[in-house]
Design a protein around this motif. Structure first.
Motif, PDB file in Angstrom:
ATOM      1  N   ALA A 481       0.049   2.002  -1.021  1.00  0.00           N
ATOM      2  CA  ALA A 481       0.985   2.642  -0.737  1.00  0.00           C
ATOM      3  C   ALA A 481       1.977   2.114  -0.430  1.00  0.00           C
ATOM      4  O   ALA A 481       3.181   2.644  -0.340  1.00  0.00           O
ATOM      5  CB  ALA A 481       0.449   3.550   0.698  1.00  0.00           C
ATOM      6  N   GLU A 482       1.959   0.900   0.315  1.00  0.00           N
ATOM      7  CA  GLU A 482       3.122   0.086   0.595  1.00  0.00           C
ATOM      8  C   GLU A 482       4.048  -0.702  -0.519  1.00  0.00           C
ATOM      9  O   GLU A 482       4.817  -1.500  -0.247  1.00  0.00           O
ATOM     10  CB  GLU A 482       2.856  -0.877   1.925  1.00  0.00           C
ATOM     11  CG  GLU A 482       2.027  -0.105   2.722  1.00  0.00           C
ATOM     12  CD  GLU A 482       2.538   0.811   3.872  1.00  0.00           C
ATOM     13  OE1 GLU A 482       3.848   0.875   3.822  1.00  0.00           O
ATOM     14  OE2 GLU A 482       1.940   1.843   4.337  1.00  0.00           O
ATOM     15  N   GLN A 483       3.458  -0.701  -1.776  1.00  0.00           N
ATOM     16  CA  GLN A 483       3.851  -1.260  -2.698  1.00  0.00           C
ATOM     17  C   GLN A 483       5.388  -0.940  -3.079  1.00  0.00           C
ATOM     18  O   GLN A 483       6.468  -1.858  -3.315  1.00  0.00           O
ATOM     19  CB  GLN A 483       3.171  -1.340  -4.019  1.00  0.00           C
ATOM     20  CG  GLN A 483       2.020  -1.915  -3.994  1.00  0.00           C
ATOM     21  CD  GLN A 483       1.005  -1.898  -5.082  1.00  0.00           C
ATOM     22  OE1 GLN A 483       1.368  -1.243  -6.065  1.00  0.00           O
ATOM     23  NE2 GLN A 483      -0.021  -2.618  -5.127  1.00  0.00           N
ATOM     24  N   LYS A 484       5.672   0.301  -2.901  1.00  0.00           N
ATOM     25  CA  LYS A 484       7.001   0.712  -3.021  1.00  0.00           C
ATOM     26  C   LYS A 484       7.596   0.484  -1.685  1.00  0.00           C
ATOM     27  O   LYS A 484       7.376   1.087  -0.748  1.00  0.00           O
ATOM     28  CB  LYS A 484       6.917   2.215  -3.522  1.00  0.00           C
ATOM     29  CG  LYS A 484       8.217   2.914  -3.858  1.00  0.00           C
ATOM     30  CD  LYS A 484       8.221   4.211  -4.662  1.00  0.00           C
ATOM     31  CE  LYS A 484       9.397   4.874  -4.982  1.00  0.00           C
ATOM     32  NZ  LYS A 484       9.172   6.317  -5.692  1.00  0.00           N
ATOM     33  N   LYS A 485       8.924   0.024  -1.880  1.00  0.00           N
ATOM     34  CA  LYS A 485       9.631  -0.226  -0.778  1.00  0.00           C
ATOM     35  C   LYS A 485      10.858   0.608  -0.631  1.00  0.00           C
ATOM     36  O   LYS A 485      11.616   0.639  -1.730  1.00  0.00           O
ATOM     37  CB  LYS A 485      10.125  -1.843  -0.719  1.00  0.00           C
ATOM     38  CG  LYS A 485       8.842  -2.938  -0.658  1.00  0.00           C
ATOM     39  CD  LYS A 485       8.233  -2.774   0.837  1.00  0.00           C
ATOM     40  CE  LYS A 485       7.201  -3.814   0.804  1.00  0.00           C
ATOM     41  NZ  LYS A 485       6.211  -3.429   1.665  1.00  0.00           N
ATOM     42  N   VAL A 486      11.231   1.194   0.533  1.00  0.00           N
ATOM     43  CA  VAL A 486      12.767   1.864   0.745  1.00  0.00           C
ATOM     44  C   VAL A 486      12.914   1.197   1.996  1.00  0.00           C
ATOM     45  O   VAL A 486      12.203   0.898   3.016  1.00  0.00           O
ATOM     46  CB  VAL A 486      12.191   3.462   0.761  1.00  0.00           C
ATOM     47  CG1 VAL A 486      11.990   3.635  -0.479  1.00  0.00           C
ATOM     48  CG2 VAL A 486      11.195   3.971   1.852  1.00  0.00           C
ATOM     49  N   LYS A 487      14.425   1.462   2.219  1.00  0.00           N
ATOM     50  CA  LYS A 487      14.933   0.744   3.540  1.00  0.00           C
ATOM     51  C   LYS A 487      14.780   1.879   4.633  1.00  0.00           C
ATOM     52  O   LYS A 487      14.639   1.309   6.055  1.00  0.00           O
ATOM     53  CB  LYS A 487      16.392   0.621   3.410  1.00  0.00           C
ATOM     54  CG  LYS A 487      16.519  -1.107   2.627  1.00  0.00           C
ATOM     55  CD  LYS A 487      17.934  -1.492   2.894  1.00  0.00           C
ATOM     56  CE  LYS A 487      17.828  -2.825   2.045  1.00  0.00           C
ATOM     57  NZ  LYS A 487      19.197  -3.083   1.632  1.00  0.00           N
TER      58      LYS A 487
END
Ligand code: ATP
Ligand code: MG
Length: 588
Positions: A481-487
């Protein structure tokens, strides 16, 4: 809780500690004899059992609620007793019948107890010593060291002198002791109206110290006393009462604020003479002065606090905006945060003013450790996840404390419609804005990443809902789930599951650091925005908050369930302090 700077704290309290340590080392008090002395039996028994112990006391007048300055004094006196294996007495200096009330006595005891201080069996009242104080006064008369004065108050003032000019002897100063004794007894018997006579010590009208110019020690007051009722119509003055009370209780170190420095010669004079008469045993208690606490953005004068309460500028003595101990407690302060504050500011000989932000930081430090995290939306905007099934719901796992995995997690329900903070969305994001805006992606904390698709407006152009889509593969805590990063990372509550609660957003009561300084009227400097009541959307776990339970509302600050108004199912939260010190900063 440990102080951040123990070395400085220790240095700051050293002058009192040095005196105590020296007295312990020299065995100053160890040789004292207690038998046959007047004073409370419990105090004598404790002293006889272990004469070398130091004894301090906290001596409030029951004429108001205690404030943060008193907390400093309480923590100092009880703290010294604890650190040196001594005792600290709780004593009411209740010599003024006109201003004192049982309500104040009760509130004071509650405040001291709440601070974690324990006086054991040593709760005393100066009014219990009225008979002894009276007997001692007769001794002073008999020894030619006190006389009944029959001049009026104005005449007395005229003879008193000034700071630079000595006073003059009264024509009554040489009244024979037998005549004074007779008059004093008749004063006690109620033969004279208020103001007809006073009893004065005979010290020195020429003294450079005004306190030594034959101070008044008794006056006539036909008033009911909250404890002694109508038994007395003459009442002893504070200076005379205080030192004798200390001696009767075998106090060793009588710690008070600096304004009493000029009273110390009188303190010593009274006790030394009584020891000469054989009425008290040496060594006598010694007075030690320290700097009182002054704090920015508050008033600590009892008169002003009473005015704020009685004129309705605040809602009672425990109003969360007041610097009373009851007010701080209701605001959400912990005893530990006040103790940390007292340690950090130390004890000094010079007066100074402490910045309010130091106290607020102590609260943040303490609550950061002890407050569970919860989610609340204070200024709601609707967020709709268009690709999330309408009737569906699921649970997200949110940690109760980010640094304390042992506190576990709780389930937070998630559904298609959520409340988010209005300020977490903007149609025209400034540079560096990482929260929601058209086309932007953020993580809904403990849940999914969502992308803002469009904005729905009502007929008057206000935002009715922010429409998003979510990515089902991004749920926090699931593999990958944490592979995609957003700020951006924003908080939310499910609209269907959230509960409505009242939140009281407190700011400082005064808008300026030194209210009422100079010629200004402190009432004019009350901050009109010091209390704002809003309806907040709270995660369901907050439904059952117990009175005085404290939480961190993520990204907002520390809140406490109001001790009086919060109910399970209908919570009311007071904001204790924001997460950061934003006071006075633009847009805060
Ligand atoms: P009052 O004018 O009624 O005497 P007070 O603030 O001195 O007001 P007390 O009840 O006499 O109130 O105070 C009890 C104790 O608390 C005293 O020993 C006093 O020195 C101490 N104290 C009061 N104000 C402060 C302060 N701002 N900082 C530290 N100690 C204080
Ligand atoms: Mg006082």
């Amino acid at each position: 809780m440990k102080s951040k700077n123990p070395a400085r704290d220790a240095a700051a309290t050293n002058f009192v500690r040095n005196i105590i340590e020296e007295d312990l080392r020299s065995g100053k008090y160890a040789a004292r004899r207690w038998a046959g002395r007047p004073g409370p039996a419990a105090a004598h028994a404790a002293a006889a059992a272990d004469p070398a112990r130091i004894r301090t006391r906290f001596p409030p007048e029951p004429n108001g609620y205690l404030h943060i300055g008193h907390a400093k004094s309480i923590l100092l006196n009880f703290g010294l007793a604890r650190d040196y294996g001594g005792l600290c007495h709780m004593r009411f200096d209740d010599t003024n019948p006109t201003k004192e009330e049982q309500e104040y006595v009760d509130s004071i005891l509650e405040a001291v107890r709440w601070l974690g201080c324990d006086w054991g069996e040593h709760l005393y009242y100066a009014s219990d010593y009225f008979e002894t104080l009276y007997r001692f006064a007769e001794m002073f008369i008999e020894h030619g060291l006190a006389y009944v004065e029959s001049l009026s108050a104005e005449e007395l003032r005229a003879l008193r002198g000034t700071l630079t000019k000595g006073g003059e002897n009264s024509p009554y100063r040489d009244r024979p002791p037998a005549e004074s004794l007779d008059l004093f007894r008749r004063m006690r018997a109620g033969e004279f109206p208020d103001g007809a006579h006073v009893l004065r010590l005979k010290i020195d009208m020429g003294s450079g110290n005004i306190n030594m110019r034959d101070p008044v020690i008794y006056r006539i007051r036909h008033e009911r006393h909250h404890r002694t009722g109508d038994a007395w119509c003459i009442y002893p003055m504070y200076d005379y009462t205080h030192c004798i009370s200390d001696a009767l209780e075998n106090i060793t170190h009588s710690i008070c604020t600096l304004e009493f420095e000029d009273h110390r010669p009188l303190y010593d004079w009274v006790l030394e003479r009584l020891a000469d008469f054989g009425a008290l045993a040496r060594p006598l208690p010694q007075q030690i002065e320290f700097a009182r606490l002054n704090l920015t953005y508050v008033v600590l004068s009892k008169r002003k606090l009473i005015q704020l309460v009685e004129e309705g500028h605040v809602e009672g003595w425990d109003d969360p905006r007041l610097p009373t101990i009851a007010g701080f407690r209701r605001r959400g302060y912990t005893p530990e945060s006040l103790r940390l504050f007292a340690e950090r500011i130390g004890v000094a000989k010079e007066n100074s003013t402490i910045d309010m932000s130091i106290l607020e930081d102590c609260l943040r430090e303490d609550l950061n450790e002890r407050a569970a995290r919860r989610i609340a939306v204070l200024d709601p905007a609707k967020l709709v996840i268009d690709n999330y099934p309408a009737g569906a719901e699921e649970q997200c796992q949110a940690p109760n404390h980010p640094q304390k995995p042992e506190w576990g997690k709780r389930a937070v329900p998630f559904a298609r419609e959520l409340w988010i903070e209005r300020e977490d969305f903007t149609e025209s994001p400034p540079k560096g804005y990482f929260r929601l805006s058209p086309g932007a992606e953020v993580r809904l904390r403990y849940a999914y990443i969502v992308k803002c698709e469009r904005v729905e407006k009502d007929s008057s152009g206000n935002i009715a809902a922010v429409h998003c889509t979510y990515d089902p593969n991004t749920k926090s805590g699931t593999p990958g789930a944490e592979q995609k990063k957003v700020k951006g990372n924003i908080h939310w509550v499910s609209a269907r599951h959230a509960i409505a609660g009242e939140a009281r957003l407190y700011e400082r009561l005064f808008g300026v650091p030194n209210p009422g300084a100079g010629e200004r009227d402190f009432l004019q400097e009350i901050n009109p925005d010091s209390k704002k009541i809003i309806r907040a959307w709270l995660e369901p776990a907050l439904m059952e908050a117990r009175a005085e339970e404290r939480f961190q509302f993520e990204r907002h600050g520390y809140f406490v369930a109001d001790a009086k108004d919060s109910r399970p199912g209908a919570p009311v939260f007071n904001r204790a302090v924001t997460l950061r010190d934003s006071w006075g900063k633009a847009g805060a």
